[in-house]
Design a protein around this motif. Structure first.
Motif, PDB file in Angstrom:
ATOM      1  N   VAL A  22      -6.159 -24.888 -33.616  1.00 56.39           N
ATOM      2  CA  VAL A  22      -5.180 -25.038 -34.696  1.00 56.39           C
ATOM      3  C   VAL A  22      -4.562 -26.440 -34.671  1.00 56.39           C
ATOM      4  O   VAL A  22      -4.458 -27.105 -35.706  1.00 56.39           O
ATOM      5  N   VAL A  23      -4.167 -26.907 -33.496  1.00 56.91           N
ATOM      6  CA  VAL A  23      -3.557 -28.234 -33.375  1.00 56.91           C
ATOM      7  C   VAL A  23      -4.559 -29.313 -33.763  1.00 56.91           C
ATOM      8  O   VAL A  23      -4.239 -30.245 -34.514  1.00 56.91           O
ATOM      9  N   SER A  24      -5.784 -29.211 -33.266  1.00 54.64           N
ATOM     10  CA  SER A  24      -6.816 -30.209 -33.585  1.00 54.64           C
ATOM     11  C   SER A  24      -7.030 -30.312 -35.086  1.00 54.64           C
ATOM     12  O   SER A  24      -7.088 -31.409 -35.641  1.00 54.64           O
ATOM     13  N   ARG A  25      -7.146 -29.167 -35.730  1.00 55.39           N
ATOM     14  CA  ARG A  25      -7.346 -29.168 -37.186  1.00 55.39           C
ATOM     15  C   ARG A  25      -6.135 -29.729 -37.920  1.00 55.39           C
ATOM     16  O   ARG A  25      -6.279 -30.456 -38.901  1.00 55.39           O
ATOM     17  N   ALA A  26      -4.937 -29.414 -37.436  1.00 51.62           N
ATOM     18  CA  ALA A  26      -3.713 -29.867 -38.096  1.00 51.62           C
ATOM     19  C   ALA A  26      -3.557 -31.387 -38.053  1.00 51.62           C
ATOM     20  O   ALA A  26      -2.955 -31.972 -38.950  1.00 51.62           O
ATOM     21  N   ALA A  79      -8.259 -33.966 -36.133  1.00 51.04           N
ATOM     22  CA  ALA A  79      -9.111 -34.428 -35.042  1.00 51.04           C
ATOM     23  C   ALA A  79     -10.345 -33.538 -34.924  1.00 51.04           C
ATOM     24  O   ALA A  79     -10.293 -32.346 -35.217  1.00 51.04           O
ATOM     25  N   ASP A  80     -11.437 -34.129 -34.496  1.00 51.44           N
ATOM     26  CA  ASP A  80     -12.663 -33.386 -34.244  1.00 51.44           C
ATOM     27  C   ASP A  80     -12.557 -32.779 -32.853  1.00 51.44           C
ATOM     28  O   ASP A  80     -12.622 -33.483 -31.850  1.00 51.44           O
ATOM     29  N   LEU A  81     -12.367 -31.462 -32.783  1.00 49.89           N
ATOM     30  CA  LEU A  81     -12.151 -30.829 -31.487  1.00 49.89           C
ATOM     31  C   LEU A  81     -13.354 -30.976 -30.570  1.00 49.89           C
ATOM     32  O   LEU A  81     -13.193 -31.106 -29.355  1.00 49.89           O
ATOM     33  N   HIS A  82     -14.561 -31.011 -31.115  1.00 49.17           N
ATOM     34  CA  HIS A  82     -15.745 -31.211 -30.280  1.00 49.17           C
ATOM     35  C   HIS A  82     -15.735 -32.605 -29.653  1.00 49.17           C
ATOM     36  O   HIS A  82     -16.086 -32.778 -28.487  1.00 49.17           O
TER      37      HIS A  82
END
Length: 68
Positions: free
Chosen positions: A47-51, A54-57
């Motif tokens: 959720v934080v990465s998307r917010a 940022a590309d979580l991978h």
């Protein structure tokens, strides 16, 4: 990995307050995980990465590279 999230947030010009609003939390929630006082579970990390856009991978790959 948290340092990478913090840097991505700052690079995106997003404040802790704004991130908190985006994820439905207070600024103190953001501050606590950024300072290491609280851990994020996997769902919160996503959720934080998307917010912050940022590309979580990419963050995971970068974190793995820093562990060596």
């Amino acid at each position: 990995m948290i340092e990478l999230l913090v840097q991505a947030r700052k690079d995106g010009g997003i404040t802790q307050v704004e991130l908190g609003k985006r994820i439905g939390q207070r600024q103190t929630f953001v501050s606590k995980f950024e300072l290491g006082e609280r851990r994020l579970d996997v769902a919160e990390f996503v959720v934080v990465s998307r917010a912050i856009g940022a590309d979580l991978h990419e963050i995971i790959r970068a974190a793995e590279g820093n562990e060596s």
